[in-house]
Design an enzyme around this catalytic site. Structure first.
Site, PDB file in Angstrom:
ATOM      1  N   GLU A 188      77.854  -0.442  86.390  1.00 46.24           N
ATOM      2  CA  GLU A 188      77.024  -1.084  85.374  1.00 46.24           C
ATOM      3  C   GLU A 188      77.038  -0.260  84.089  1.00 46.24           C
ATOM      4  O   GLU A 188      77.086   0.970  84.136  1.00 46.24           O
ATOM      5  CB  GLU A 188      75.600  -1.187  85.927  1.00 46.24           C
ATOM      6  CG  GLU A 188      74.644  -2.016  85.111  1.00 46.24           C
ATOM      7  CD  GLU A 188      73.334  -2.233  85.860  1.00 46.24           C
ATOM      8  OE1 GLU A 188      72.324  -2.475  85.169  1.00 46.24           O
ATOM      9  OE2 GLU A 188      73.305  -2.156  87.112  1.00 46.24           O
ATOM     10  N   GLU A 228      69.141  -1.697  77.114  1.00 47.60           N
ATOM     11  CA  GLU A 228      67.882  -2.325  77.497  1.00 47.60           C
ATOM     12  C   GLU A 228      66.802  -1.976  76.478  1.00 47.60           C
ATOM     13  O   GLU A 228      66.560  -0.799  76.211  1.00 47.60           O
ATOM     14  CB  GLU A 228      67.446  -1.876  78.888  1.00 47.60           C
ATOM     15  CG  GLU A 228      68.405  -2.307  79.986  1.00 47.60           C
ATOM     16  CD  GLU A 228      68.047  -1.716  81.337  1.00 47.60           C
ATOM     17  OE1 GLU A 228      67.566  -2.474  82.200  1.00 47.60           O
ATOM     18  OE2 GLU A 228      68.237  -0.506  81.514  1.00 47.60           O
TER      19      GLU A 228
END
Length: 265
Positions: A139, A143
């Site tokens: 990943e 964010e």
């Protein structure tokens, strides 16, 4: 047209070989034959052959909403990912997420987005692959946590191992203005950029994912991740907005004037 593709590549060629440069730049190697082709998405519509809309499940107990196709809307040249109170499975809220059907490898990933507001909310632009695709959990993340919208967190996971978080300050509130978030992923180097400025660089190969991944945009909330996301509070529908998202495979030329790739050496 919703998407434009690099010269010589067509939308159907999502299984084309992604050619990538080594860190020294002198040799060319194939990362993975499954890696998708360059594209620019400007959201005049949502192409279901290209995008998959998450619907009918959540990602675990940490998430207080169920993904719902009703929370994904294209309007005014943007995709809107919503969050609102709704009867959604075993959760009290519904939220929005889209993901590419194809996987992408080394190259430049870019998004122009405005985050959703409020503590307990997460506006995310990231790539991911995992056990459901018969691959390890890899990943790469941007964010924006609504508890502090003047920061963005970057992070990456390699075979489920994270712990690589870095908080980056923003000049403007991410929930009131659009920002450009981008990363360049190469063999042996990963660089994160905000509004064209380099904010973090990773050169430790053990902390750089090796596998091509799908690209995600998501907006969700949590009741129980208070230490990370802040105390959840809901006083009405929220949304995250995205004007543009693009991937440029390593070795391809920049695809639009505002692209980070047009300015990189």
């Amino acid at each position: 047209m919703t998407k434009t593709f690099a010269a010589g590549r067509r939308p159907a060629v999502v299984a084309a070989i992604a050619l990538v440069l080594t860190t020294c730049g002198s040799n060319v190697v194939a990362q993975d034959k499954s890696a998708g082709a360059s594209f620019v998405e400007e959201f005049d519509r949502l192409d279901s052959s290209f995008w998959y809309v998450s619907d009918g499940w959540s990602n675990g107990a940490h998430q207080n909403c169920t993904w719902s196709k009703k929370q994904v809307r294209v309007d005014g040249g943007k995709v809107h990912l919503g969050f609102e109170a709704a009867d959604a499975g075993d959760r009290k809220f519904a939220c929005g997420e889209i993901q590419t059907r194809a996987r992408y490898g080394h190259g430049t990933y870019e998004v122009r987005m405005k985050a959703g507001e409020g503590a307990g909310f997460n506006s995310a632009f990231f790539t991911y692959i995992g056990p459901a695709d018969k691959k390890p959990h890899d990943e790469i993340d941007f964010e924006v946590l609504g508890k502090n919208p003047r920061q963005v967190q970057v992070n990456q996971y390699v075979s489920s191992k994270g712990g690589n978080e870095k908080l980056v300050g923003l000049d403007e509130d991410a929930t009131t203005a659009f920002h450009d978030y981008a990363f360049t992923w190469e063999e042996g180097r990963l660089r994160y950029f905000v509004n064209g400025k380099l904010v973090h660089e990773v050169t430790d190969a053990s902390k750089i994912p090796p596998n091509p991944q799908k690209i995600f945009l998501s907006f969700w909330g949590s009741d129980n991740l208070k230490n990370w996301m802040g105390p959840f509070s809901y006083d009405g529908p929220r949304r995250m907005e995205v004007e543009r998202i693009a991937f440029t495979a390593q070795g391809d030329e920049c695809q639009f004037p505002e692209s980070l790739l047009c300015t990189l050496d």
